[in-house]
Design an enzyme around this catalytic site. Structure first.
Site, PDB file in Angstrom:
ATOM      1  N   LYS A 285     -11.369 -22.468  -7.401  1.00 17.45           N
ATOM      2  CA  LYS A 285     -12.815 -22.442  -7.644  1.00 17.45           C
ATOM      3  C   LYS A 285     -13.390 -21.374  -6.720  1.00 17.45           C
ATOM      4  O   LYS A 285     -13.344 -21.517  -5.499  1.00 17.45           O
ATOM      5  CB  LYS A 285     -13.432 -23.814  -7.334  1.00 17.45           C
ATOM      6  CG  LYS A 285     -14.950 -23.792  -7.302  1.00 17.45           C
ATOM      7  CD  LYS A 285     -15.553 -25.158  -7.046  1.00 17.45           C
ATOM      8  CE  LYS A 285     -16.995 -25.038  -6.589  1.00 17.45           C
ATOM      9  NZ  LYS A 285     -17.669 -26.334  -6.412  1.00 17.45           N
TER      10      LYS A 285
ATOM     11  N   GLY B  71     -25.522 -30.404  -3.588  1.00 17.59           N
ATOM     12  CA  GLY B  71     -25.917 -31.560  -2.781  1.00 17.59           C
ATOM     13  C   GLY B  71     -27.387 -31.921  -2.872  1.00 17.59           C
ATOM     14  O   GLY B  71     -27.837 -32.856  -2.215  1.00 17.59           O
TER      15      GLY B  71
ATOM     16  N   ALA C 137     -22.384 -28.995  -9.440  1.00 19.20           N
ATOM     17  CA  ALA C 137     -23.370 -29.025  -8.349  1.00 19.20           C
ATOM     18  C   ALA C 137     -24.757 -29.508  -8.761  1.00 19.20           C
ATOM     19  O   ALA C 137     -25.250 -29.197  -9.836  1.00 19.20           O
ATOM     20  CB  ALA C 137     -23.516 -27.665  -7.677  1.00 19.20           C
ATOM     21  N   GLY C 138     -25.349 -30.267  -7.858  1.00 20.96           N
ATOM     22  CA  GLY C 138     -26.743 -30.676  -7.990  1.00 20.96           C
ATOM     23  C   GLY C 138     -26.974 -31.961  -8.767  1.00 20.96           C
ATOM     24  O   GLY C 138     -28.095 -32.447  -8.830  1.00 20.96           O
TER      25      GLY C 138
ATOM     26  N   ASN D  54     -19.575 -34.182  -6.493  1.00 18.24           N
ATOM     27  CA  ASN D  54     -19.026 -34.603  -5.205  1.00 18.24           C
ATOM     28  C   ASN D  54     -20.012 -35.514  -4.491  1.00 18.24           C
ATOM     29  O   ASN D  54     -19.878 -36.732  -4.525  1.00 18.24           O
ATOM     30  CB  ASN D  54     -18.669 -33.374  -4.349  1.00 18.24           C
ATOM     31  CG  ASN D  54     -17.919 -33.759  -3.077  1.00 18.24           C
ATOM     32  OD1 ASN D  54     -17.919 -34.904  -2.636  1.00 18.24           O
ATOM     33  ND2 ASN D  54     -17.273 -32.812  -2.471  1.00 18.24           N
ATOM     34  N   THR D  55     -21.078 -34.914  -3.938  1.00 20.16           N
ATOM     35  CA  THR D  55     -22.035 -35.696  -3.150  1.00 20.16           C
ATOM     36  C   THR D  55     -22.611 -36.867  -3.946  1.00 20.16           C
ATOM     37  O   THR D  55     -22.850 -37.939  -3.376  1.00 20.16           O
ATOM     38  CB  THR D  55     -23.180 -34.784  -2.656  1.00 20.16           C
ATOM     39  OG1 THR D  55     -22.595 -33.600  -2.110  1.00 20.16           O
ATOM     40  CG2 THR D  55     -24.024 -35.453  -1.602  1.00 20.16           C
TER      41      THR D  55
END
Lengths: 67, 255
Positions: free
Chosen positions: B96, B157, B183-184, B205-206
């Site tokens: 990535k 995040g 993301a986001g 992830n987050t």
């Protein structure tokens, strides 16, 4: 001899002059690490045959959590 | 099936391994998510913590494909160095590409990302660039030969969900390789929305590791991704300006 491991200056026994010996001396828990010697990646199969010299810069990296 | 390079996956949820507090919770969350792809970062080994257990060592690598990232790189050269270190582990051939251009928004640097992709493709990597929702950049990277594009839904995040569905839709519509929304994202609704737009997968992830209960959230995200994908495959009804009755207009008892 003096070498630099992960940015830190370190004094190691002169007999500890192969990369595989150095790694063993650290007694690492992590199974997978990758070594760079003076900015060149050192494949695992070359760890035993690569001789360390005074002033060498070594990076030991591994996988950590990340997204 | 999600196909990226020579890899095929049943699950369309890719999971990041950052910011989990507890290894056992992390293992359970990974299991609950149903993911087959886990992302990692490459870092210097902290010699003071050399006795610590590592998440990677707890994994059955026959079940999971590793997707290391180049996070921490601020230019193409650093990204390539990180990618080569990751590949030298002998555990993976995907990367990535993440080259951050700004510390506040963590938005990717499109020029350095492009340069890094060019070099990594020449070196034979399976290349998945993390990009902002830039339609033209996505196109140019595909012309270069990347194996997937990973536009962000909103900053890493930030949990702001999909802030520009229009751009994502166009990227998806024009794509010749898988589009992974990365993301986001915050909630299963966001994951489902990305999949409804036609994304081939999402990377979280987050949203999982930072949630109140990562194991339960991992399951919720799995369901969100699956629901969104099924809806996309089924085909949703067109949006109309006014109502359209679902009960028949004939045979009403009052007439």
């Amino acid at each position: 001899m003096n070498i630099i491991v992960n940015g830190q200056s370190m004094k190691v026994d002169d007999e500890l002059n192969h990369v595989d010996q150095l790694l063993q001396s650290f007694n690492l828990q992590v199974k997978t690490v990758v070594v760079e010697l003076n900015r060149q990646i050192l494949m695992r199969e070359h760890h035993a045959s690569t001789v360390l010299r005074d002033g060498d810069r070594i990076e030991i990296v591994h996988f950590v959590g990340g997204g | 099936m999600l196909k990226i390079g020579h890899h095929s996956f049943h699950s369309r949820l890719l999971l990041g391994t950052g910011k989990f507090d507890d290894l056992d919770v992390q293992s359970q969350a990974v299991e609950a998510s149903g993911t087959e792809v886990l992302t990692f970062a490459v870092r210097r080994l902290n010699l003071e913590e050399r006795g610590k257990r590592h998440f990677l060592d707890t994994l059955d690598l026959k079940r999971y494909t590793l997707l290391p990232n180049t996070a921490g790189a601020s230019n193409a050269e650093e990204a390539v160095r990180t990618a080569e270190l990751a590949r030298a582990s002998g555990l993976c051939d995907m990367i990535k590409v993440e080259v951050i251009g700004d510390g506040i928004t963590l938005l990717p640097d499109p020029i350095e990302t492009y340069k890094a992709c060019e070099i990594l493709l020449e070196k034979g990597f399976i290349v998945l660039p993390y990009i902002s929702d830039d339609v033209i950049l996505a196109k140019r990277l595909q012309l270069l030969g990347v194996h997937a594009v990973m536009p962000g839904a909103s900053p890493i995040g930030a949990g702001r969900g999909i802030i520009n569905p229009y751009n994502l839709e166009i990227i998806i519509e024009q794509a010749v390789v898988p589009v992974i929304v990365d993301a986001g994202l915050r909630s299963p609704k966001d994951a489902a929305y990305a999949m409804e737009l036609g994304a081939d997968g999402v990377l979280l992830n987050t949203a999982v590791s930072g949630s109140g209960n990562p194991v339960t959230m991992a399951k919720a995200m799995r369901m969100g991704v699956e629901a969104g994908r099924l809806a996309y495959e089924a085909g949703m009804i067109p949006i109309k300006r006014y109502a359209a009755a679902s009960s028949p207009a004939e045979g009403m008892v009052h007439t």
